[in-house]
Scaffold this active site. Sequence first.
Site, PDB file in Angstrom:
ATOM      1  N   HIS A 197       0.807  -1.216   0.000  1.00 58.14           N
ATOM      2  CA  HIS A 197       0.000   0.000   0.000  1.00 58.14           C
ATOM      3  C   HIS A 197       0.846   1.274   0.000  1.00 58.14           C
ATOM      4  O   HIS A 197       0.357   2.330  -0.408  1.00 58.14           O
ATOM      5  CB  HIS A 197      -0.945  -0.007   1.208  1.00 58.14           C
ATOM      6  CG  HIS A 197      -2.068  -0.987   1.061  1.00 58.14           C
ATOM      7  ND1 HIS A 197      -3.227  -0.705   0.388  1.00 58.14           N
ATOM      8  CD2 HIS A 197      -2.187  -2.276   1.481  1.00 58.14           C
ATOM      9  CE1 HIS A 197      -4.035  -1.753   0.403  1.00 58.14           C
ATOM     10  NE2 HIS A 197      -3.428  -2.725   1.062  1.00 58.14           N
ATOM     11  N   ASP A 201      -0.127   4.115  -2.413  1.00 57.22           N
ATOM     12  CA  ASP A 201      -0.403   5.491  -1.985  1.00 57.22           C
ATOM     13  C   ASP A 201       0.445   6.488  -2.760  1.00 57.22           C
ATOM     14  O   ASP A 201      -0.025   7.576  -3.120  1.00 57.22           O
ATOM     15  CB  ASP A 201      -0.131   5.636  -0.480  1.00 57.22           C
ATOM     16  CG  ASP A 201      -1.183   4.946   0.372  1.00 57.22           C
ATOM     17  OD1 ASP A 201      -2.213   4.519  -0.187  1.00 57.22           O
ATOM     18  OD2 ASP A 201      -0.966   4.846   1.595  1.00 57.22           O
ATOM     19  N   GLU A 227      -9.360   4.228  -6.006  1.00 56.32           N
ATOM     20  CA  GLU A 227      -8.491   4.591  -7.127  1.00 56.32           C
ATOM     21  C   GLU A 227      -9.242   5.327  -8.218  1.00 56.32           C
ATOM     22  O   GLU A 227      -8.775   5.424  -9.356  1.00 56.32           O
ATOM     23  CB  GLU A 227      -7.828   3.331  -7.710  1.00 56.32           C
ATOM     24  CG  GLU A 227      -8.772   2.362  -8.372  1.00 56.32           C
ATOM     25  CD  GLU A 227      -9.344   1.310  -7.414  1.00 56.32           C
ATOM     26  OE1 GLU A 227      -9.686   0.220  -7.894  1.00 56.32           O
ATOM     27  OE2 GLU A 227      -9.421   1.588  -6.207  1.00 56.32           O
TER      28      GLU A 227
END
Length: 316
Positions: A197, A201, A227
């Site tokens: 992640h 990110d 997203e």
Amino acid sequence: MAANTRTFATHPEATENQLLTLRRAREQWLGADDPVSRLHRRMATTLSLELLLAIFADELSRIVPHGQLTYRHRIGNQEFVYSTGLGGNHRCDYQLTLEGTCYGSLTLTRRRRFAEEELEAIEFLLSVLICPLRNACQYTAVEQAALTDSLTGIPNKRALDMALSRDCSIGDRHGDTCTLILCDLDHFKTINDTHGHVIGDHILQEVAEALRAATREGDGIFRFGGEEFAVLLPHTDFESARDVANRIRDEISNISVSCGQQQVRVTSSAGVATRRRGERPQEWVARADDALYRAKAAGRNCTRIAHALDIDETVS
């Protein structure tokens, strides 16, 4: 252990006198027409930074005539600028600071030099302004935080909902054209599952920058959720919006994030819908979302358009 308690008795006449004194003070306060009392009363009615500055500019102009008043302050990720009037050759600048925190800068300009007495008056009125200004800045920051995605720093879905309602209202009143783009990252779950992640990110933050690079200053960019991103294009028809959508996809495809010895890249799909007159926000979003779904079904990394008359056009 026993506690000592005392009872204080208030004489009824004393209470009545205090209330009468307070009532008279209130009447005097409301009736006072001196600049300080008037400024205090007016500024106490709002937490809007723009309205607060308009009130201050109005009251200041009665005492110290000036050509232009300009206020600047960065609140969160946005630069707030308020300006009124026309400038001149002479100016005075102030940094507005309270308890070690800066709440912006204020500049006054006009064609003739400011006298010392006028500068003293300005500084005194600024001392009256500073506490309400701090409150308004803090309120604006909280309000902005509620409308901003914490990861990407761009407006969130709540802000999008407000913008859609506003643009629908403007479109119905004035007939302005506005187009919505929904953009979704392709196979983003796979990126998160494979690279973690933190990398995901980072990509989302880079996508927000790509949206800024591909759009105009007056366009609205939003993180719709996960997203998925949204772009609102005022005064833009579907043909121009299609070009913007493809430009956005090109910018996103250029994103490259290092993950060890590997460069992680991402593509995106887009759905475009120009608003119909009388169309509600949820209906408008649904048509853009349907166009996005068809882009996904067509193999991703492409754009699909929902025409105003429900005529579909394929754009790779």
